[in-house]
Design a protein around this motif. Structure first.
Motif, PDB file in Angstrom:
ATOM      1  N   ILE A 267       0.619  -1.099  -0.130  1.00  9.79           N
ATOM      2  CA  ILE A 267      -0.010  -0.029   0.058  1.00  9.79           C
ATOM      3  C   ILE A 267       0.894   1.351   0.059  1.00  9.79           C
ATOM      4  CG2 ILE A 267      -1.728   1.225   1.282  1.00  9.79           C
ATOM      5  CD1 ILE A 267      -2.968  -1.007  -0.109  1.00  9.79           C
ATOM      6  N   LYS A 268       2.095   1.289   0.780  1.00 12.56           N
ATOM      7  CA  LYS A 268       2.911   2.265   0.825  1.00 12.56           C
ATOM      8  C   LYS A 268       3.454   2.774  -0.629  1.00 12.56           C
ATOM      9  CE  LYS A 268       4.053   1.975   5.708  1.00 12.56           C
ATOM     10  NZ  LYS A 268       4.939   1.788   6.748  1.00 12.56           N
ATOM     11  N   ASP A 269       3.964   1.598  -1.238  1.00 16.68           N
ATOM     12  CA  ASP A 269       4.541   1.668  -2.676  1.00 16.68           C
ATOM     13  C   ASP A 269       3.439   2.115  -3.531  1.00 16.68           C
ATOM     14  OD1 ASP A 269       7.031   1.023  -1.831  1.00 16.68           O
ATOM     15  OD2 ASP A 269       6.603  -1.318  -2.388  1.00 16.68           O
ATOM     16  N   TYR A 270       2.155   1.816  -3.471  1.00 15.96           N
ATOM     17  CA  TYR A 270       1.130   2.190  -4.258  1.00 15.96           C
ATOM     18  C   TYR A 270       1.167   3.626  -4.121  1.00 15.96           C
ATOM     19  CZ  TYR A 270      -3.421   2.786  -6.114  1.00 15.96           C
ATOM     20  OH  TYR A 270      -4.503   3.309  -6.966  1.00 15.96           O
ATOM     21  N   PHE A 271       0.781   4.105  -2.808  1.00 19.44           N
ATOM     22  CA  PHE A 271       0.749   5.729  -2.674  1.00 19.44           C
ATOM     23  C   PHE A 271       1.807   6.698  -3.125  1.00 19.44           C
ATOM     24  CE2 PHE A 271      -2.243   4.326   0.930  1.00 19.44           C
ATOM     25  CZ  PHE A 271      -3.632   4.653   0.289  1.00 19.44           C
ATOM     26  N   LYS A 272       2.984   6.173  -2.927  1.00 15.46           N
ATOM     27  CA  LYS A 272       4.143   6.561  -3.204  1.00 15.46           C
ATOM     28  C   LYS A 272       4.134   6.787  -4.648  1.00 15.46           C
ATOM     29  CE  LYS A 272       9.307   6.670  -2.989  1.00 15.46           C
ATOM     30  NZ  LYS A 272       9.445   6.782  -4.346  1.00 15.46           N
ATOM     31  N   SER A 273       3.855   5.646  -5.552  1.00 17.74           N
ATOM     32  CA  SER A 273       3.840   5.877  -6.928  1.00 17.74           C
ATOM     33  C   SER A 273       2.914   6.784  -7.523  1.00 17.74           C
ATOM     34  CB  SER A 273       3.562   4.407  -7.575  1.00 17.74           C
ATOM     35  OG  SER A 273       2.351   3.926  -7.518  1.00 17.74           O
ATOM     36  N   LYS A 274       1.655   6.871  -7.034  1.00 18.32           N
ATOM     37  CA  LYS A 274       0.528   8.002  -7.150  1.00 18.32           C
ATOM     38  C   LYS A 274       1.137   9.406  -6.992  1.00 18.32           C
ATOM     39  CE  LYS A 274      -3.089   5.471  -8.310  1.00 18.32           C
ATOM     40  NZ  LYS A 274      -4.052   5.508  -9.422  1.00 18.32           N
ATOM     41  N   LYS A 275       1.661   9.644  -5.947  1.00 18.15           N
ATOM     42  CA  LYS A 275       2.004  10.741  -5.570  1.00 18.15           C
ATOM     43  C   LYS A 275       3.383  11.356  -6.689  1.00 18.15           C
ATOM     44  CE  LYS A 275       4.049  13.551  -1.568  1.00 18.15           C
ATOM     45  NZ  LYS A 275       4.559  13.403  -0.423  1.00 18.15           N
ATOM     46  N   ASP A 276       4.061  10.216  -6.816  1.00 14.22           N
ATOM     47  CA  ASP A 276       5.120  10.489  -7.828  1.00 14.22           C
ATOM     48  C   ASP A 276       4.600  11.031  -9.120  1.00 14.22           C
ATOM     49  OD1 ASP A 276       7.043   9.959  -5.850  1.00 14.22           O
ATOM     50  OD2 ASP A 276       7.526   7.975  -6.748  1.00 14.22           O
ATOM     51  N   ARG A 277       3.392  10.312  -9.522  1.00 13.36           N
ATOM     52  CA  ARG A 277       2.902  10.753 -10.829  1.00 13.36           C
ATOM     53  C   ARG A 277       1.965  12.261 -10.724  1.00 13.36           C
ATOM     54  NH1 ARG A 277      -0.222   5.666 -12.805  1.00 13.36           N
ATOM     55  NH2 ARG A 277      -0.333   5.163 -10.788  1.00 13.36           N
ATOM     56  N   GLY A 278       1.606  12.524  -9.500  1.00 17.64           N
ATOM     57  CA  GLY A 278       0.805  13.765  -9.407  1.00 17.64           C
ATOM     58  C   GLY A 278      -0.467  13.509  -9.169  1.00 17.64           C
ATOM     59  N   LEU A 279      -0.773  12.309  -8.740  1.00 19.71           N
ATOM     60  CA  LEU A 279      -2.205  11.967  -8.448  1.00 19.71           C
ATOM     61  C   LEU A 279      -2.508  11.913  -7.009  1.00 19.71           C
ATOM     62  CD1 LEU A 279      -2.540   9.099 -11.168  1.00 19.71           C
ATOM     63  CD2 LEU A 279      -3.197  11.506 -11.373  1.00 19.71           C
ATOM     64  N   LYS A 280      -3.656  12.079  -6.670  1.00 20.72           N
ATOM     65  CA  LYS A 280      -4.141  12.269  -5.205  1.00 20.72           C
ATOM     66  C   LYS A 280      -5.285  11.027  -4.957  1.00 20.72           C
ATOM     67  CE  LYS A 280      -6.121  15.013  -1.789  1.00 20.72           C
ATOM     68  NZ  LYS A 280      -7.018  16.262  -1.443  1.00 20.72           N
ATOM     69  N   PRO A 281      -4.779  10.044  -4.162  1.00 26.23           N
ATOM     70  CA  PRO A 281      -5.798   9.010  -4.043  1.00 26.23           C
ATOM     71  C   PRO A 281      -6.851   9.752  -3.076  1.00 26.23           C
ATOM     72  CG  PRO A 281      -3.967   8.748  -2.701  1.00 26.23           C
ATOM     73  CD  PRO A 281      -3.589   9.881  -3.550  1.00 26.23           C
ATOM     74  N   ILE A 282      -8.131   9.736  -3.540  1.00 28.88           N
ATOM     75  CA  ILE A 282      -9.471  10.352  -2.810  1.00 28.88           C
ATOM     76  C   ILE A 282     -10.155   9.328  -1.980  1.00 28.88           C
ATOM     77  CG2 ILE A 282      -9.387  12.254  -4.089  1.00 28.88           C
ATOM     78  CD1 ILE A 282     -11.698  11.291  -5.513  1.00 28.88           C
TER      79      ILE A 282
END
Length: 57
Positions: A8-23
């Motif tokens: 889960i931490k890697d998933y959120f980090k990859s989203k943040k790196d791409r500029g996406l916000k997990p809502i």
């Protein structure tokens, strides 16, 4: 095609790196929270994101 399973931490980090916000990854409770309280928390979060809930308890 090889699938890679992420934590889960890697998933959120990859989203943040791409500029996406997990809502939709907000905490609605833990294992000690009752089902009814989780439902109430889920409804509040969905309404804060703009969803309209029919047949609320």
């Amino acid at each position: 095609m090889k699938l890679k399973i992420q934590s889960i931490k890697d998933y959120f980090k990859s989203k943040k790196d791409r500029g996406l916000k997990p809502i939709f990854f907000k905490k609605i409770g833990d294992r000690k929270t009752s089902r009814d309280q989780m439902l109430i928390n889920l409804i509040k979060i969905l309404e804060s994101q703009g969803f309209k809930i029919k047949n609320k308890k």
